[in-house]
Design an enzyme around this catalytic site. Structure first.
Site, PDB file in Angstrom:
ATOM      1  N   GLY A  18       0.924  -1.231  -0.125  1.00 19.67           N
ATOM      2  CA  GLY A  18      -0.067   0.009   0.050  1.00 19.67           C
ATOM      3  C   GLY A  18       0.814   1.345   0.160  1.00 19.67           C
ATOM      4  N   ILE A  38      -0.035  -5.945   5.778  1.00 23.66           N
ATOM      5  CA  ILE A  38       0.029  -5.230   4.470  1.00 23.66           C
ATOM      6  C   ILE A  38       1.071  -5.554   3.716  1.00 23.66           C
ATOM      7  CG2 ILE A  38      -1.296  -3.312   5.158  1.00 23.66           C
ATOM      8  CD1 ILE A  38       1.398  -1.399   5.165  1.00 23.66           C
ATOM      9  N   GLY A  39       1.638  -6.998   4.103  1.00 27.63           N
ATOM     10  CA  GLY A  39       2.541  -7.452   3.365  1.00 27.63           C
ATOM     11  C   GLY A  39       4.035  -7.378   3.976  1.00 27.63           C
ATOM     12  N   THR A  40       3.874  -6.702   5.206  1.00 27.94           N
ATOM     13  CA  THR A  40       5.179  -6.375   5.891  1.00 27.94           C
ATOM     14  C   THR A  40       5.584  -7.476   6.967  1.00 27.94           C
ATOM     15  OG1 THR A  40       3.874  -5.159   7.456  1.00 27.94           O
ATOM     16  CG2 THR A  40       4.967  -4.003   5.701  1.00 27.94           C
ATOM     17  N   ILE A  58      14.333  -4.974  17.482  1.00 24.57           N
ATOM     18  CA  ILE A  58      13.808  -5.668  16.160  1.00 24.57           C
ATOM     19  C   ILE A  58      13.022  -6.863  16.519  1.00 24.57           C
ATOM     20  CG2 ILE A  58      14.390  -6.769  14.017  1.00 24.57           C
ATOM     21  CD1 ILE A  58      14.394  -3.311  14.173  1.00 24.57           C
ATOM     22  N   ASN A 103      11.654  -9.138  14.080  1.00 27.44           N
ATOM     23  CA  ASN A 103      11.994 -10.294  13.352  1.00 27.44           C
ATOM     24  C   ASN A 103      13.027  -9.708  12.412  1.00 27.44           C
ATOM     25  OD1 ASN A 103      11.829 -11.852  10.851  1.00 27.44           O
ATOM     26  ND2 ASN A 103       9.832 -12.621  11.383  1.00 27.44           N
ATOM     27  N   GLY A 156       8.968   0.045  15.327  1.00 27.53           N
ATOM     28  CA  GLY A 156       8.603  -0.334  14.026  1.00 27.53           C
ATOM     29  C   GLY A 156       9.222   0.301  13.145  1.00 27.53           C
ATOM     30  N   GLY A 188       8.922   0.514   9.344  1.00 22.90           N
ATOM     31  CA  GLY A 188       8.322   0.369   7.935  1.00 22.90           C
ATOM     32  C   GLY A 188       8.575   1.726   7.294  1.00 22.90           C
ATOM     33  N   GLU A 189       8.947   2.657   7.609  1.00 21.67           N
ATOM     34  CA  GLU A 189       9.429   3.980   6.903  1.00 21.67           C
ATOM     35  C   GLU A 189      10.669   4.500   7.106  1.00 21.67           C
ATOM     36  OE1 GLU A 189       5.139   6.196   7.264  1.00 21.67           O
ATOM     37  OE2 GLU A 189       5.417   4.575   8.432  1.00 21.67           O
TER      38      GLU A 189
END
Lengths: 748, 335
Positions: A234, A462-464, A629, A631, A703, A705-706
């Protein structure tokens, strides 16, 4: 209940959903089919500004398979979402009136028995317009005028500090419109029965989607259920509701048949958001020794005619580096484009392109190493609010990254690092940051009589790797092997969980899961002491403990205990259940009074072949301070993917609009350039510092992701300058910029 | 996409008989042959191509072969897939420029499907040609104007342009075929004929909708490549923004011999810069018989681009094309 042994936290656990995806079993939203399913195809405006003066559907309606054609003259009523309650970036429901505000706006939708029939009929709908000249100007400098800027952050006196500064930078940086291009297109499969909707959506936020759809369809929220089991990515573009969802659900209700609407690739560029264009002015001043004395960051971002979705470019500016004087001001410039939306690292990513580019330019002017400049300006606390950082290790990101990259071998002279084949190496560096924090989360947990457990939460993967992270956390808390843990996500029937945005999910989960497991364990122990056939009959719950899947007397070892499934079976119970929740960081006493952020450093090597004007990124070393972290495999994959996306941002991606008509010119997967495998640097070296952030949770996850995208583009342009001597302040870096700068007509 | 009829044929004669009824074999054709379909279907989905009848030639026997002819030439069937042609031993060994050009084009999936004859007829990637939202496109709707000239034209042509069209010819394969002096074999309503590739493509002029010399019913059956002199050096160099799956901003195909320190039998063509695959006789003349040195390469590149007519966004293609040719010449003569 935390155990030190056998945890998978921080290890590279393969994804539990991997086999579903590699074998094709995974059902994505548009894979859902139902008896009697109809297909909807929108008709898109071929003008970017004006009014619809007529819609002739006669020819289309006569075509084979056509069931109904909706437009503003006949469509069932749709409502706007309640402001600040449900988030929808484009608030105007499709077909609200005859006005057209941007190219590609939905002006009608054809519903037919097959997709092909709907598509053919959509082409046959004749729409006439009163056309007006759209405003798609690239230059956003109207937004940088003094009277239009809104102050977002301020300390000290930047004007005085800049005028008396010894070494200064004053430059404009520009980032273009970027369009999210996930493989999976936006889609909606809507079913309606007895007043209730079940909607299969491509969404990063099922909970918000449910609230928004209920409000816009005008029904109670309990009449809407959203399901999203797998998402083909996404990048922020699927966070909020877009109009195609409304069209599908509204048609399903009106026709009393399931309706599927899969948007096309072109609509990706017009109807479902994009990262808006930004124009940013940076003014830095420093002492001759390189201490920053001021940062001024003024920016304007493009937005649509009706909505107020801007790009928060000043996200990181107030706290990234130490400076006594600072001012961040923003504005928006309206254009005839679809409404922008969040794209991976919204605000910070384009903002850091400007700030970190200016820092690089400052280092050059100071004749100082750019790593050194940043180390010298490390703040002791968050200077925007005076709060201590919960966990900031930016200095270690910089020094460790420099060591791994071999930065000490850098010759700072432009074009000096020649390879034997004549190509020139350029080395660049930039700092990175992204916000952190928990958002309210709830979950339920069940021990079951077949020896399995189930964790449920209305969040989504979402695929993460969220499915896997849930499983790892439950394993970590209970000691029950991952093979016996069922993870249920992506369904609003479950307890409400976080949206998959802002890199917030992983950090938000742990306390809620822990709470739910505790509640279920409490019930399990109660069952153990009450059961007629229980070996613990008559004991007090407080006498018992639970670990590694077994209930036992505290006085004894866990090996002496009885499995939870035996306890349940002895009482003829299917399950012992518990619900848990956690609050937002702002409400958490452990996080209140602290400034929560992730940090990182990006080191980039480019190869510049001036003989053919070929520029390629050859090496990236990234060090991320992202908390504990969970994973390692999924996290590394997230950051590597973000770096490749950053390469696209730096060198390739730009949505181009025709200035006369307002249509996107390169609105397809061939002409809008995202990085291919062949573009990926041969070396991407990702390191996580792994300092747990205890303000986040006991486990300390933040987190990631970004953060991996932040800082990549300015590190690339710094490396480009080092190799070629050309400072590119407008992304993406293009061949023509390096061959003959300032020849691009469409540039501002 | 509009409804259309599909006929599968087993012989060239059957194909030609049906296709002869189209009023034109150019833009606006009502009957089209379909082989790989990678380009045609794309344009049918956009309603840029609206044939009422497709003639599927994939089942015609013997058109998917690569064969060495007794005279030393290579015969390439119309249905030979791009990936097969790129890997054909004769092509790899003797016509490396063709193999390199094919492998630089499109994606592996597209190359597996796309055919030799289809690629000869590849249409432009001009965004204004592709998008019916623009009324102006002389190639799509003769006489309607050109939206590209005053629009976004970063990847448009700088050679062979007219006031009516600046669309770039997009193929890589055809650029290589230009330096190999390929001959196109056509079977039509009046029998068989051959067309040298240099005469196959039309300049846009005032009629950009007419792209080649094919008439209604004409079926390309195969292409022949004449035998090359001994020990030729060959190269295809393609420059673009990203490393894969993008059309050329500039590409160079070169075939030559170096004998006694002199360049002989020099053939140069460029892609990404012309309204058709662009053979460069000026460059060839500047190189022929000269020693391979940078000064000569530069002179050749300047001569080749002398008549370039860039617009605003694509002005950089002039220096880029020169760099491309010079690097290709440097590399091929050092090989």
């Amino acid at each position: 209940m935390l155990k030190e042994n056998a945890t998978t936290i921080g290890t590279p656990v393969p994804r539990i959903d991997g086999p579903y995806k590699t074998t094709g079993i995974a059902k994505y939203s548009s894979d859902h089919n139902f008896p009697g399913l109809l297909h909807a195809v929108p008709v898109c405006a071929t003008i970017a500004k004006g009014k619809i003066t007529g819609i002739d559907t006669a020819a289309a309606e006569a075509m084979r398979g056509v069931v109904k054609i909706y437009h503003y003259g006949n469509a069932p009523h749709l409502y706007r979402p309640i402001p600040r309650d449900a988030r929808v970036d484009e608030a105007r429901p499709a077909f609200e009136d005859e006005n057209v505000y941007y190219s590609g706006q939905y002006v009608a939708v054809v519903v037919a028995e097959t997709m092909e029939q709907a598509r053919a009929a959509a082409r046959a709908v004749k729409v006439s317009y009163a056309v007006e000249k759209p405003d798609n100007r690239l230059d956003l400098s109207e937004g940088l005028q003094e009277d239009g800027l809104h102050e977002a952050n301020k300390r000290g006196d930047v004007d005085a500090a800049f005028s008396t500064g010894t070494v200064k930078i004053d430059a404009i940086y520009i980032t273009p419109v970027e369009t999210h291009n996930p493989m999976e297109l936006h889609a909606s499969v809507a079913t309606y029965d007895s007043g209730k909707f079940v909607l299969y959506e491509t969404t990063q936020s099922i909970v918000n989607h449910r609230t928004a759809m209920a409000q816009m369809l005008g029904v109670p929220v309990e009449n809407v259920q959203i399901i999203m089991k797998f998402l083909g990515s996404g990048f922020g573009g699927k966070l909020w509701v877009w109009q195609h969802s409304l069209l599908a659900a509204s048609a399903a209700r009106d026709l009393r048949r399931p309706v599927k609407l899969v948007t096309d690739r072109r609509s990706q560029f017009t109807n479902v958001g994009h990262r808006p264009r930004t124009q940013q002015r940076l003014r830095l001043a420093a002492t001759a020794e390189g201490k920053l004395t001021c940062i001024q960051h003024d920016y304007s971002s493009e937005t649509s005619i009706l909505d107020n979705v801007g790009e928060n470019c000043g996200e990181s500016t107030p706290f990234l580096w130490s400076t006594p004087n600072l001012r961040v001001r923003s504005s928006m410039s309206r254009r005839n484009v679809g409404t922008p939306t969040a794209m991976r690292g919204p605000g910070a990513v384009p903002g850091l392109f400007a700030l970190e580019s200016a820092m690089d330019e400052l280092a050059i002017r100071l004749k100082m190493d750019p790593v050194q400049l940043r180390l010298l300006n490390e703040p002791e606390k968050d200077e925007s609010n005076g709060l201590p950082f919960s966990s900031r290790h930016m200095k270690e990101c910089l020094t460790l990254g420099a060591e791994k990259f071999g930065w000490a071998k850098r010759n700072p002279v432009v074009g000096s690092m020649k390879k034997p084949d004549g190509t020139i190496l350029g080395w660049g560096i930039a700092g990175a940051s992204w916000g952190a924090g928990r958002i309210p989360t709830s979950a339920n947990f069940a021990f079951r009589d077949d020896g399995s457990v189930r964790i449920g939460c209305a969040t989504q993967d979402i695929g993460t790797g969220t499915y896997t992270v849930f499983s790892q956390m439950v394993h970590h808390i209970t000691g029950i092997s991952m093979g016996r843990i069922e993870v249920a996500l992506g369904d609003t029937s479950l307890p409400p969980g976080p949206l998959s945005g802002g890199s917030r999910v992983t950090g938000s989960l742990f306390p809620a899961i822990q709470d739910a497991v505790n509640a279920a364990t409490k019930q399990l122990l109660q069952i153990a002491v009450n059961g007629v056939h229980s070996p613990f009959k008559g004991a007090k719950p407080d006498d018992l403990a639970f670990s590694e899947g077994r209930v036992y007397r505290k006085a004894d070892s866990s090996a002496s205990g009885v499995t939870f499934e035996e306890i349940l079976r002895s009482a003829n119970l299917r399950s012992a259940i518990g619900e848990g929740s956690s609050v937002a960081s702002q409400q958490d006493p452990k996080a209140k009074g602290l400034s929560l952020h992730s940090f990182g450093a990006q080191f980039v090597e480019v190869e510049w072949d001036p003989g053919i004007a070929r520029l390629r990124v050859s090496r990236v070393v990234t060090v991320i301070d992202g908390g504990q972290i969970i994973n390692l495999k999924a996290a590394t994959n997230q950051v590597e993917g973000a770096i490749v996306m950053g390469l696209g941002m730096g060198l390739l991606e730009e949505t181009v609009y025709d200035q006369r008509y307002g249509h996107p010119v390169n609105a397809n997967y061939a002409d809008y350039l995202v990085a291919t495998h062949a573009d990926c640097p041969p070396t991407i070296d990702v390191t996580f510092l792994d300092y747990p952030d205890k303000a986040m949770s006991e486990i300390g996850a933040r987190g990631i992701g970004e953060i991996g995208l932040a800082g990549v583009a300015p590190a690339i342009t710094a490396a480009v300058y080092h190799a070629s001597g050309v400072r590119v302040r407008e992304l993406p870096v293009r061949i023509e910029d390096l061959l003959q700068p300032s020849t691009r007509k469409h540039r501002a | 996409m509009i409804d259309f009829e599909l006929t599968r044929v087993g012989t060239p004669d059957a194909a030609i008989q049906i296709a002869a009824a189209t009023p034109t074999a150019q833009q606006g054709a009502t009957i089209r042959f379909i082989a790989g379909g990678t380009n045609l279907i794309d344009y049918m989905k956009l309603d840029v191509e609206t044939p009422q009848h497709l003639v599927d030639i994939n089942r015609i026997p013997d058109l998917a072969k690569v064969e060495k002819q007794p005279d030393g030439s290579l015969k390439i069937g119309a249905l030979v897939r791009n990936s097969d042609l790129a890997q054909a031993p004769e092509v790899v060994a003797e016509y490396a420029v063709l193999s390199q050009a094919l492998l630089s084009g499109a994606s592996a999936q597209l190359r597996n499907k796309a055919t030799t004859s289809g690629n000869l007829l590849q249409r432009t990637r001009c965004p204004y040609f592709r998008d019916l939202a623009y009324a102006e496109c002389n190639k799509r709707t003769p006489g309607s104007g050109c939206a590209a000239i005053d629009g976004y034209h970063r990847n448009h042509a700088i050679l062979g342009v007219s006031d009516h069209c600046i669309a770039t010819h997009a193929s890589d394969m055809d650029v290589a075929l230009m330096v190999l002096d390929a001959v196109i074999h056509v079977q039509g309503t009046k029998g068989n004929r051959t067309i040298p590739i240099g005469e196959f493509y039309k300049l846009p002029g005032t009629t950009p909708h007419i792209e080649n010399s094919l008439e209604p019913g004409d079926l390309i059956t195969h292409v022949t490549l004449p035998a090359l002199p001994e020990k030729t050096k060959q190269i295809y160099l393609k420059l673009r923004d990203r490393a894969s799956y993008e059309f050329a901003l500039a590409s160079a195909a070169i075939v030559m011999q170096v004998q006694g320190g002199r360049m002989r039998h020099v053939r140069v063509a460029m892609g990404g810069v012309g309204t058709r695959p662009w053979r460069m006789p000026e460059a060839e003349r500047a190189l022929e018989g000269q020693a391979p040195e940078e000064r000569v390469f530069r002179t050749a590149a300047d001569a080749a681009l002398k008549n370039a007519r860039p617009n605003t966004d694509n002005a950089f293609k002039v220096p880029l094309a020169k760099l491309c040719m010079i690097r290709a010449l440097t590399t091929v003569t050092n090989a």
